[in-house]
Write a protein that holds these residues in place. Structure first.
Motif, PDB file in Angstrom:
ATOM      1  N   PRO A 163      38.061  37.737  41.805  1.00 28.31           N
ATOM      2  CA  PRO A 163      38.823  38.987  41.816  1.00 28.31           C
ATOM      3  C   PRO A 163      38.087  39.988  42.692  1.00 28.31           C
ATOM      4  O   PRO A 163      36.861  39.997  42.742  1.00 28.31           O
ATOM      5  CB  PRO A 163      38.798  39.421  40.350  1.00 28.31           C
ATOM      6  N   VAL A 172      38.295  47.803  39.973  1.00 30.23           N
ATOM      7  CA  VAL A 172      38.798  47.308  38.703  1.00 30.23           C
ATOM      8  C   VAL A 172      38.435  48.227  37.539  1.00 30.23           C
ATOM      9  O   VAL A 172      37.494  48.988  37.596  1.00 30.23           O
ATOM     10  CB  VAL A 172      38.266  45.904  38.373  1.00 30.23           C
ATOM     11  N   ALA A 208      41.055  44.883  33.096  1.00 28.48           N
ATOM     12  CA  ALA A 208      40.880  43.570  33.694  1.00 28.48           C
ATOM     13  C   ALA A 208      40.140  42.616  32.775  1.00 28.48           C
ATOM     14  O   ALA A 208      39.989  41.447  33.061  1.00 28.48           O
ATOM     15  CB  ALA A 208      40.116  43.696  35.006  1.00 28.48           C
ATOM     16  N   MET A 209      39.665  43.120  31.630  1.00 26.64           N
ATOM     17  CA  MET A 209      38.923  42.274  30.713  1.00 26.64           C
ATOM     18  C   MET A 209      39.787  41.963  29.501  1.00 26.64           C
ATOM     19  O   MET A 209      40.481  42.820  28.983  1.00 26.64           O
ATOM     20  CB  MET A 209      37.646  42.982  30.237  1.00 26.64           C
ATOM     21  N   VAL A 214      37.224  37.433  31.693  1.00 28.75           N
ATOM     22  CA  VAL A 214      37.951  38.152  32.725  1.00 28.75           C
ATOM     23  C   VAL A 214      39.428  37.780  32.764  1.00 28.75           C
ATOM     24  O   VAL A 214      39.781  36.616  32.709  1.00 28.75           O
ATOM     25  CB  VAL A 214      37.323  37.809  34.089  1.00 28.75           C
ATOM     26  N   LEU A 265      44.286  40.730  38.819  1.00 31.02           N
ATOM     27  CA  LEU A 265      43.550  41.269  39.965  1.00 31.02           C
ATOM     28  C   LEU A 265      43.853  40.522  41.267  1.00 31.02           C
ATOM     29  O   LEU A 265      44.123  39.336  41.247  1.00 31.02           O
ATOM     30  CB  LEU A 265      42.056  41.130  39.693  1.00 31.02           C
ATOM     31  N   VAL A 297      29.748  36.650  25.767  1.00 30.58           N
ATOM     32  CA  VAL A 297      29.897  38.087  25.936  1.00 30.58           C
ATOM     33  C   VAL A 297      30.126  38.681  24.558  1.00 30.58           C
ATOM     34  O   VAL A 297      31.089  38.352  23.880  1.00 30.58           O
ATOM     35  CB  VAL A 297      31.085  38.405  26.863  1.00 30.58           C
ATOM     36  N   LYS A 314      30.199  42.106  23.838  1.00 30.27           N
ATOM     37  CA  LYS A 314      31.177  43.182  23.999  1.00 30.27           C
ATOM     38  C   LYS A 314      31.120  43.762  25.402  1.00 30.27           C
ATOM     39  O   LYS A 314      30.145  43.537  26.127  1.00 30.27           O
ATOM     40  CB  LYS A 314      30.938  44.288  22.968  1.00 30.27           C
ATOM     41  N   VAL A 315      32.153  44.485  25.759  1.00 29.00           N
ATOM     42  CA  VAL A 315      32.125  45.214  27.023  1.00 29.00           C
ATOM     43  C   VAL A 315      32.450  46.672  26.750  1.00 29.00           C
ATOM     44  O   VAL A 315      33.237  46.992  25.867  1.00 29.00           O
ATOM     45  CB  VAL A 315      33.138  44.666  28.056  1.00 29.00           C
ATOM     46  N   ASP A 316      31.802  47.534  27.469  1.00 29.16           N
ATOM     47  CA  ASP A 316      32.022  48.963  27.285  1.00 29.16           C
ATOM     48  C   ASP A 316      32.368  49.608  28.617  1.00 29.16           C
ATOM     49  O   ASP A 316      31.909  49.173  29.660  1.00 29.16           O
ATOM     50  CB  ASP A 316      30.740  49.644  26.777  1.00 29.16           C
ATOM     51  N   ASN A 317      33.150  50.647  28.527  1.00 30.58           N
ATOM     52  CA  ASN A 317      33.343  51.470  29.710  1.00 30.58           C
ATOM     53  C   ASN A 317      32.099  52.305  29.917  1.00 30.58           C
ATOM     54  O   ASN A 317      31.338  52.542  28.989  1.00 30.58           O
ATOM     55  CB  ASN A 317      34.532  52.401  29.513  1.00 30.58           C
TER      56      ASN A 317
END
Ligand SMILES: Cc1cc2nc3c(=O)[nH]c(=O)nc-3n(C[C@H](O)[C@H](O)[C@H](O)COP(=O)(O)OP(=O)(O)OC[C@H]3O[C@@H](n4cnc5c(N)ncnc54)[C@H](O)[C@@H]3O)c2cc1C
Ligand SMILES: Nc1ncnc2c1ncn2[C@@H]1O[C@H](COP(=O)(O)O)[C@@H](O)[C@H]1O
Lengths: 339, 290
Positions: free
Chosen positions: B14, B19, B23-24, B30, B35, B253, B255-258
């Motif tokens: 991508p 992005v 997108a997650m 992903v 994308l 993974v 977690k994902v954070d902004n």
């Protein structure tokens, strides 16, 4: 056993700064985990290096000293690392995200079938609950890194495989000596036991390494230029200001890509991380990837013709104007006011 | 004359330059479908190195290998336009959620199946993960040496290759025998452009899966086997299923954070002599400079 270990890298005969930074981080992780901190140094003529390494709180330093282990080459070093790790089974292994660490790390992680996270910006200890397996993992290494071009931050874990491996760029962690007289144990490895004889199939024919010219990381003042500076000629003003303030010149990636200054000066996610007393950002818009390398500066001054440039939000002082007009004034009034 | 069997590893990625969090997916992987997808830039540099080997040893064959969803066959076509001889799409649900280790394992099994490969060329890193791990890990899995950060092949004979590596502050020239894996930097030359003849020839190349979606295409290309892009699934390679996909990936993974930045209360200063004079005085008296 199951300690934290740092692969200490040699940079032209000296221990790399990033290794000291990782030892410092490794010490604090080991304290949290209630385990020991180990270090591994591979090369030749290594006598005396222990004096530099123990003060960071290293309990055991493993040394592999052999003529054939210098300069760094993938297979000999990975063979020593892999064989040693099989024996001492560390729970965490840290390496620099350098050309060496990023060549060695994946090779080792593949051989040990363990997980590796590149370019971490933070490392923490924490638990993890796997809801599907109804299993709680205690004291994992949280490997925190920007992902997707730096647009998000991901926390990566390796629940089952050991060691949990991570690489970290220079400057991201802070270096601090624990105790000048820290008593560690030195273990000289018997090379023949750790080095596979097949490891010498790649020959180094030639090497030209220049010693580092710039030392931005430890500079108290950084004058950083971006694409808005406009040319390498205009960068000369920045060099002038930096020199009278006793500082160094840094740059954004756009400025480096445009060829205004050399890559060594790039600050940010894919450059170096700095935390000076004063950061003067000249013609830098302030994209996430740049901010990642300078957010911990004490005072930030932004000089930008656009009053709404994103960097202005995190600046203490915002000078709205053109770099080429503002810098000469700063130089003049600094000279007039300083004794 | 010697000819080399070359495999180029390429990934469709991508475009990460633009992005956001949408997108997650919730599980932290992903959402590629959302994308624009491109040929990973450094893999094009890798393809160019392979083409240069073939320029020197014309009997050589270049096979482009990619693991990804069906759509990833697009980059194989792009590779054909630029000179690749063959392309293989490694695609299967069993590969979904692979981290670099599981990816490397699958790719290495596919390379074993291609057989007698002399040189594997890949990009240094893919821009979606910036990990630079797959190359060295494939080399380890195959038990062959790796040469990372390659910028130029300085010499090539039938049994030896010399490669210039670009390091942080310098260069190194190393020599290896075959088989060997090379990862190519973006400082290496760009890939040559598409070739007009090849563009005509391969315009209608596609995978069977893709063709099944449209009857017409299927009929018109049935006579040209080169227009059928090879698709391999788990069953086409010899592998241990435990080591594939999400299950074969040691890293997860969590977690994902902004990213949120604390805005500062900033003081605005105009570009007037008096204002700048006052600022410099203030910085000096508060011992920030001077
Ligand atoms: C994976 C990835 C990694 C990256 N890593 C990094 C990194 O490590 N470091 C990094 O810096 N970037 C990095 N980037 C790039 C980053 O996203 C930005 O593109 C880059 O930081 C922009 O540089 P800039 O602010 O100098 O240029 P621009 O965004 O073009 O901004 C120029 C600024 O100058 C101002 N300006 C123009 N003329 C003048 C003038 N005469 N006087 C004053 N101001 C003027 C403009 O208003 C503007 O704000 C990365 C990107 C990606 C995708
Ligand atoms: N899914 C894939 N299919 C083919 N090649 C890949 C794949 N993933 C990674 N690679 C190769 O490995 C290199 C490094 O990738 P990475 O470790 O993801 O940064 C890339 O430049 C590609 O050449």
């Amino acid at each position: 056993m199951n300690n934290v270990i740092v692969y200490c890298e040699l940079d032209e005969g000296k221990i790399a700064e990033v290794s000291f930074e990782l030892l410092t981080k490794g010490r604090s992780l080991a304290n949290q985990l209630n385990c020991k901190l180990d270090a591994l140094l591979i090369g030749s003529n290594l006598k005396g290096f222990e004096k530099e390494i123990f003060p960071f709180g290293v309990d055991t330093l493993y040394i592999a000293d052999d003529k054939r282990l210098s300069p760094y080459s993938t297979l000999p070093h990975s063979s020593v690392v892999v064989n040693l790790f099989k024996e001492i089974t560390p729970q965490i292994c840290l390496m620099g995200a350098t050309t060496i660490g990023r060549d060695l790390g994946p090779r080792v992680s593949s051989a040990l079938k363990s997980g590796l996270t590149a370019d971490c910006t933070e490392l923490e200890i924490g638990d993890h609950e796997d809801k599907k397996l109804k299993k709680v993992y205690k004291d994992l290494l949280y490997q925190i890194r920007p992902a997707f071009g730096g647009n998000i931050i991901a926390t990566i874990i390796n629940p089952d495989c050991r060691p949990q491996m991570a690489t970290v760029r220079e400057g991201v962690m802070k270096k601090a000596i624990v105790d000048e007289n820290y008593k560690g144990k030195l273990v000289n490895l018997d090379i023949n036991k750790y080095l596979d004889e097949t490891a010498f199939v790649v020959k180094i024919i030639e090497r030209h390494i220049e010693s580092s010219k710039v030392n931005i990381k430890n500079s108290p003042v950084i004058v950083a230029g971006g694409f808005g500076v406009g040319s390498s000629d205009n960068f000369r003003q920045l060099f002038h200001l930096a020199s009278i303030l006793g500082g160094e010149v840094g740059a954004s990636r756009a400025a480096v890509d445009a060829g205004y200054v050399e890559h060594e000066r790039q600050i940010g996610q894919t450059g170096i991380t700095v935390r000076p007393k004063l950061y003067i950002a000249c013609g830098i818009s302030g994209q996430i990837q740049h901010l990642a390398g300078m957010l911990e500066s004490s005072i930030v001054i932004s000089i930008n013709s656009d009053p709404n440039a994103p960097i202005n939000k995190i600046a203490n002082y915002v000078i709205v104007g053109k770099v080429e007009d503002v810098i000469p004034k700063m130089i003049r009034y600094y000279k007039e006011n300083v004794k | 004359m010697k000819s080399f069997q070359i495999v180029v590893l390429a990934k469709q990625v991508p475009d990460t330059r633009n992005v956001g969090k949408d997108a997650m997916k919730a599980d932290g992987t992903v959402n590629r479908a959302a994308l624009p997808a491109i040929f990973n830039p450094e893999d094009l540099h890798a393809l160019e190195q392979a083409l240069r080997i073939k320029d020197q040893f014309p009997g050589s064959t270049i096979t482009l290998l990619t693991m990804g969803p069906v759509r990833a066959a697009e980059i194989l076509k792009e590779g054909f336009y630029r000179g690749a001889d063959d392309g293989i799409l490694l695609t299967d649900r069993a590969f979904a959620g692979s981290d670099t280790l599981a990816t490397s394992y699958a790719l290495s099994c596919a390379i074993r199946k291609i057989k007698d490969v002399d040189i594997i060329v890949c990009g240094r890193q893919a821009i979606d993960g910036d990990t630079a791990q797959v190359g060295p890990q494939v080399a380890e899995k195959l038990g062959i040496p790796q040469i990372t950060y390659a910028e130029e092949i300085v010499s090539l004979t039938k049994d030896k290759i010399q490669v210039k590596r670009r390091l942080e502050r310098g260069v190194e020239i190393v020599e290896a025998a075959f088989p060997v894996l090379i990862t190519v930097n973006s400082s290496a030359p760009h890939c040559r452009p598409r070739n007009a003849k090849r563009l005509m020839k391969y315009k209608h190349a596609s995978t069977i899966s893709k063709r099944q979606e449209s009857e017409e295409d299927y009929l018109s290309t049935a006579n040209h086997s080169y227009l059928t892009i090879k698709e391999w699934s788990v069953n086409d390679i010899e592998c241990d299923h435990e080591q594939l996909g999400l299950g074969g990936s040691p890293t997860k993974v969590k977690k994902v954070d902004n990213i949120v930045f604390q805005s500062k209360e900033s003081r605005r200063i105009e570009d007037f002599d008096d204002d700048i004079n006052a600022l410099m005085k203030e910085l000096i008296t508060s011992h920030i400079i001077g």
